[in-house]
Design a protein around this motif. Structure first.
Motif, mmCIF file in Angstrom:
data_model
loop_
_atom_site.group_PDB
_atom_site.id
_atom_site.type_symbol
_atom_site.label_atom_id
_atom_site.label_comp_id
_atom_site.label_asym_id
_atom_site.label_seq_id
_atom_site.Cartn_x
_atom_site.Cartn_y
_atom_site.Cartn_z
ATOM 1 N N LEU A 1 48.342 -68.569 -54.521
ATOM 2 C CA LEU A 1 48.785 -69.961 -54.513
ATOM 3 C C LEU A 1 47.726 -70.852 -53.858
ATOM 4 N N ARG A 2 47.169 -70.402 -52.751
ATOM 5 C CA ARG A 2 46.107 -71.175 -52.075
ATOM 6 C C ARG A 2 44.869 -71.308 -52.963
ATOM 7 N N GLN A 3 44.494 -70.229 -53.639
ATOM 8 C CA GLN A 3 43.343 -70.286 -54.543
ATOM 9 C C GLN A 3 43.568 -71.327 -55.632
ATOM 10 N N LYS B 1 41.329 -74.693 -56.148
ATOM 11 C CA LYS B 1 40.594 -74.936 -57.381
ATOM 12 C C LYS B 1 40.969 -76.279 -57.975
ATOM 13 N N GLU B 2 42.250 -76.573 -57.996
ATOM 14 C CA GLU B 2 42.701 -77.849 -58.551
ATOM 15 C C GLU B 2 42.183 -79.021 -57.708
ATOM 16 N N GLU B 3 42.269 -78.892 -56.407
ATOM 17 C CA GLU B 3 41.838 -79.968 -55.512
ATOM 18 C C GLU B 3 40.354 -80.295 -55.697
ATOM 19 N N GLY C 1 38.534 -79.795 -58.445
ATOM 20 C CA GLY C 1 38.152 -79.998 -59.837
ATOM 21 C C GLY C 1 37.988 -78.743 -60.659
ATOM 22 N N GLY C 2 38.394 -77.621 -60.125
ATOM 23 C CA GLY C 2 38.305 -76.370 -60.873
ATOM 24 C C GLY C 2 39.554 -76.121 -61.696
ATOM 25 N N ASP C 3 39.569 -75.022 -62.391
ATOM 26 C CA ASP C 3 40.693 -74.621 -63.227
ATOM 27 C C ASP C 3 41.574 -73.649 -62.451
ATOM 28 N N PRO C 4 42.777 -74.061 -62.064
ATOM 29 C CA PRO C 4 43.665 -73.158 -61.323
ATOM 30 C C PRO C 4 43.986 -71.877 -62.089
ATOM 31 N N GLY C 5 43.889 -71.945 -63.410
ATOM 32 C CA GLY C 5 44.148 -70.763 -64.226
ATOM 33 C C GLY C 5 43.121 -69.656 -64.034
ATOM 34 N N GLN C 6 42.007 -69.995 -63.407
ATOM 35 C CA GLN C 6 40.967 -68.996 -63.146
ATOM 36 C C GLN C 6 41.226 -68.205 -61.862
ATOM 37 N N ALA C 7 42.195 -68.624 -61.068
ATOM 38 C CA ALA C 7 42.531 -67.889 -59.834
ATOM 39 C C ALA C 7 43.115 -66.534 -60.210
ATOM 40 N N ARG C 8 42.749 -65.523 -59.471
ATOM 41 C CA ARG C 8 43.222 -64.148 -59.720
ATOM 42 C C ARG C 8 43.689 -63.526 -58.411
ATOM 43 N N PRO C 9 44.701 -62.663 -58.492
ATOM 44 C CA PRO C 9 45.128 -61.958 -57.273
ATOM 45 C C PRO C 9 43.972 -61.124 -56.727
ATOM 46 N N ARG C 10 43.799 -61.182 -55.431
ATOM 47 C CA ARG C 10 42.762 -60.370 -54.782
ATOM 48 C C ARG C 10 43.396 -59.073 -54.290
ATOM 49 N N PRO C 11 42.596 -58.047 -54.068
ATOM 50 C CA PRO C 11 43.134 -56.772 -53.587
ATOM 51 C C PRO C 11 43.829 -56.950 -52.231
ATOM 52 N N THR C 12 44.841 -56.148 -52.006
ATOM 53 C CA THR C 12 45.569 -56.255 -50.738
ATOM 54 C C THR C 12 44.656 -56.007 -49.554
ATOM 55 N N SER C 13 43.644 -55.169 -49.729
ATOM 56 C CA SER C 13 42.724 -54.905 -48.619
ATOM 57 C C SER C 13 41.979 -56.168 -48.201
#
Length: 84
Positions: A55-57, A61-63, A65-77
């Motif tokens: 959600l933060r990513q 990204k939106e704030e 000027g990026g594409d929020p759709g490009q955000a991906r879950p990062r590994p739990t580690s």
């Protein structure tokens, strides 16, 4: 509803579901949790860390000027034990 806000709504709903399940398990703590329930709490904590990070990513990204759709879950580690 835009795809962007729809995806955020899904993430927020998932966070709500995870928080509810975690709270329910923690309330049972007074009655001693089983090993499986303790494991589930740990899984929930990791999943919540990932959801909050995603959600933060998206919002960052939106704030900027990026594409929020490009955000991906990062590994739990990578996101484990983020401060909320």
């Amino acid at each position: 509803m835009s795809e962007r806000s729809g995806r955020e709504t899904e993430i927020i709903q998932r966070i709500g579901e995870l928080v509810t399940e975690e709270r329910d398990l923690r309330e049972r703590r007074a009655h001693r949790l089983s090993p499986a329930e303790r494991d589930r709490i740990e899984q929930l904590e990791r999943a919540l860390d990932q959801c909050w990070d995603l959600l933060r990513q998206r919002r960052a990204k939106e704030e900027f000027g990026g594409d929020p759709g490009q955000a991906r879950p990062r590994p739990t580690s990578q996101v484990e034990e983020y401060r909320q």
